[in-house]
Design a protein around this motif. Structure first.
Motif, PDB file in Angstrom:
ATOM      1  N   SER A  80       3.187  -4.213  10.020  1.00  0.00           N
ATOM      2  CA  SER A  80       3.916  -3.013  10.423  1.00  0.00           C
ATOM      3  C   SER A  80       4.866  -2.624   9.293  1.00  0.00           C
ATOM      4  O   SER A  80       5.686  -3.429   8.856  1.00  0.00           O
ATOM      5  N   PHE A  81       4.755  -1.378   8.809  1.00  0.00           N
ATOM      6  CA  PHE A  81       5.518  -0.947   7.643  1.00  0.00           C
ATOM      7  C   PHE A  81       6.712  -0.064   7.988  1.00  0.00           C
ATOM      8  O   PHE A  81       7.529   0.233   7.131  1.00  0.00           O
ATOM      9  N   GLY A  82       6.768   0.395   9.207  1.00  0.00           N
ATOM     10  CA  GLY A  82       7.854   1.293   9.579  1.00  0.00           C
ATOM     11  C   GLY A  82       7.633   2.726   9.137  1.00  0.00           C
ATOM     12  O   GLY A  82       8.559   3.545   9.168  1.00  0.00           O
ATOM     13  N   ALA A 124       4.233   8.795   3.500  1.00  0.00           N
ATOM     14  CA  ALA A 124       3.360   7.683   3.888  1.00  0.00           C
ATOM     15  C   ALA A 124       3.360   7.553   5.404  1.00  0.00           C
ATOM     16  O   ALA A 124       4.399   7.745   6.056  1.00  0.00           O
ATOM     17  N   TYR A 125       2.198   7.216   5.957  1.00  0.00           N
ATOM     18  CA  TYR A 125       2.022   7.090   7.403  1.00  0.00           C
ATOM     19  C   TYR A 125       1.227   5.823   7.687  1.00  0.00           C
ATOM     20  O   TYR A 125       0.638   5.216   6.787  1.00  0.00           O
ATOM     21  N   VAL A 166      -3.056   2.416   6.530  1.00  0.00           N
ATOM     22  CA  VAL A 166      -1.889   3.056   5.925  1.00  0.00           C
ATOM     23  C   VAL A 166      -2.405   4.288   5.188  1.00  0.00           C
ATOM     24  O   VAL A 166      -3.443   4.233   4.518  1.00  0.00           O
ATOM     25  N   TYR A 167      -1.689   5.417   5.323  1.00  0.00           N
ATOM     26  CA  TYR A 167      -2.089   6.673   4.689  1.00  0.00           C
ATOM     27  C   TYR A 167      -0.995   7.105   3.712  1.00  0.00           C
ATOM     28  O   TYR A 167       0.152   7.298   4.112  1.00  0.00           O
ATOM     29  N   GLU A 204       4.376  -0.028  -3.560  1.00  0.00           N
ATOM     30  CA  GLU A 204       3.751   1.187  -4.081  1.00  0.00           C
ATOM     31  C   GLU A 204       4.401   2.435  -3.490  1.00  0.00           C
ATOM     32  O   GLU A 204       4.712   3.394  -4.213  1.00  0.00           O
ATOM     33  N   VAL A 205       4.620   2.433  -2.176  1.00  0.00           N
ATOM     34  CA  VAL A 205       5.248   3.589  -1.525  1.00  0.00           C
ATOM     35  C   VAL A 205       6.685   3.756  -2.009  1.00  0.00           C
ATOM     36  O   VAL A 205       7.141   4.876  -2.286  1.00  0.00           O
TER      37      VAL A 205
END
Length: 251
Positions: free
Chosen positions: A82-84, A163-164, A170-171, A144-145
């Protein structure tokens, strides 16, 4: 004719050395000696480019991935992926056809659904979470994001939108460049650039690399495939892409 030489009675298999024939008046004809100024061709400066192109076209088969051990599978399943990031990708964008594929993900066309940019096309880098089998891989996506957000604003950097994420992917939404890779343009010219054309390209590369370094970022994967032209025009600006291996460093 040469005089016959008497053979030794003790060694009937022995025959005298033919060295004395070298000093005879008549010598056998010899072919003229050839002088090779360059016996071997010089190494090709485009060897790396051609090998990459061969892999891309499938003429070189990649090594088959090793079957993961049961322990590795269980560790991957227990990782927090989970990246938030926002989970509203599908509300804001339409995802279109695939335009490229890499080791960890693939890139598709996309389009804004609403807002001031409605209808504008973008590039969407899709990274499946199933590819994130280690904590390092997860941290690389976060990094990277973070780097893309920190580096916005330079003319030779790919524009980052947002980013999503969802349960499976991950997009990373970025500017769409339709001029192709620098690698393709080099090959379309037969691997040759005039000094003036090469200078135009190199100035842009050095400018963006210098900007990244001033921001405390090293790209770590600079190659012709990671520079895109915004359009097919010869005067099209160049954009640096793919910060998946990049990192922050202290000046």
């Amino acid at each position: 004719q040469h005089e016959s030489v008497k053979k030794s009675p003790f060694f009937p298999f022995y025959s005298p050395s033919p060295a004395h024939y070298l000093f005879s008046k008549k010598t056998p004809a010899r072919s003229p000696m050839k002088v090779f100024k360059r016996p071997f061709p010089p190494p090709s400066p485009a060897k790396h480019i051609m090998s990459v192109l061969a892999r891309r076209h499938g003429t070189v088969k990649p090594n088959e991935a090793a079957i993961p051990e049961a322990k590795e599978v269980s560790e991957a399943a227990s990782l927090d992926k989970s990246f938030g990031f926002s989970k509203k990708f599908c509300d804001k964008y339409d995802l279109g056809a695939e335009v490229g594929r890499g080791h960890f993900g693939y890139t598709c066309r996309g389009k804004f659904k609403k807002g001031e940019l409605k209808g504008q096309e973008v590039a969407v880098k899709v990274i499946p979470k199933t590819k994130m089998t280690t904590s390092i891989a997860i941290e690389d996506v976060r990094k990277e994001v973070k780097i893309l957000r920190a580096l916005t604003g330079h003319a030779n950097l790919i524009q980052f939108y947002d980013a999503y994420e969802d349960h499976g992917n991950v997009y990373i939404v970025m500017e769409l460049c339709e001029g192709g890779e620098l690698l393709d343009r080099i090959l379309s010219r037969g691997g040759k650039y005039t000094e003036d054309d090469a200078k135009t390209v190199l100035i842009q590369i050095l400018n963006v690399v210098s900007f990244c370094h001033l921001q405390g970022v090293v790209h770590r994967d600079l190659k012709p495939e990671n520079f895109l032209f915004t359009s097919k025009a010869e005067s099209s600006p160049l954009k640096a892409i793919d910060f998946g291996l990049s990192d922050f460093v202290k000046p």
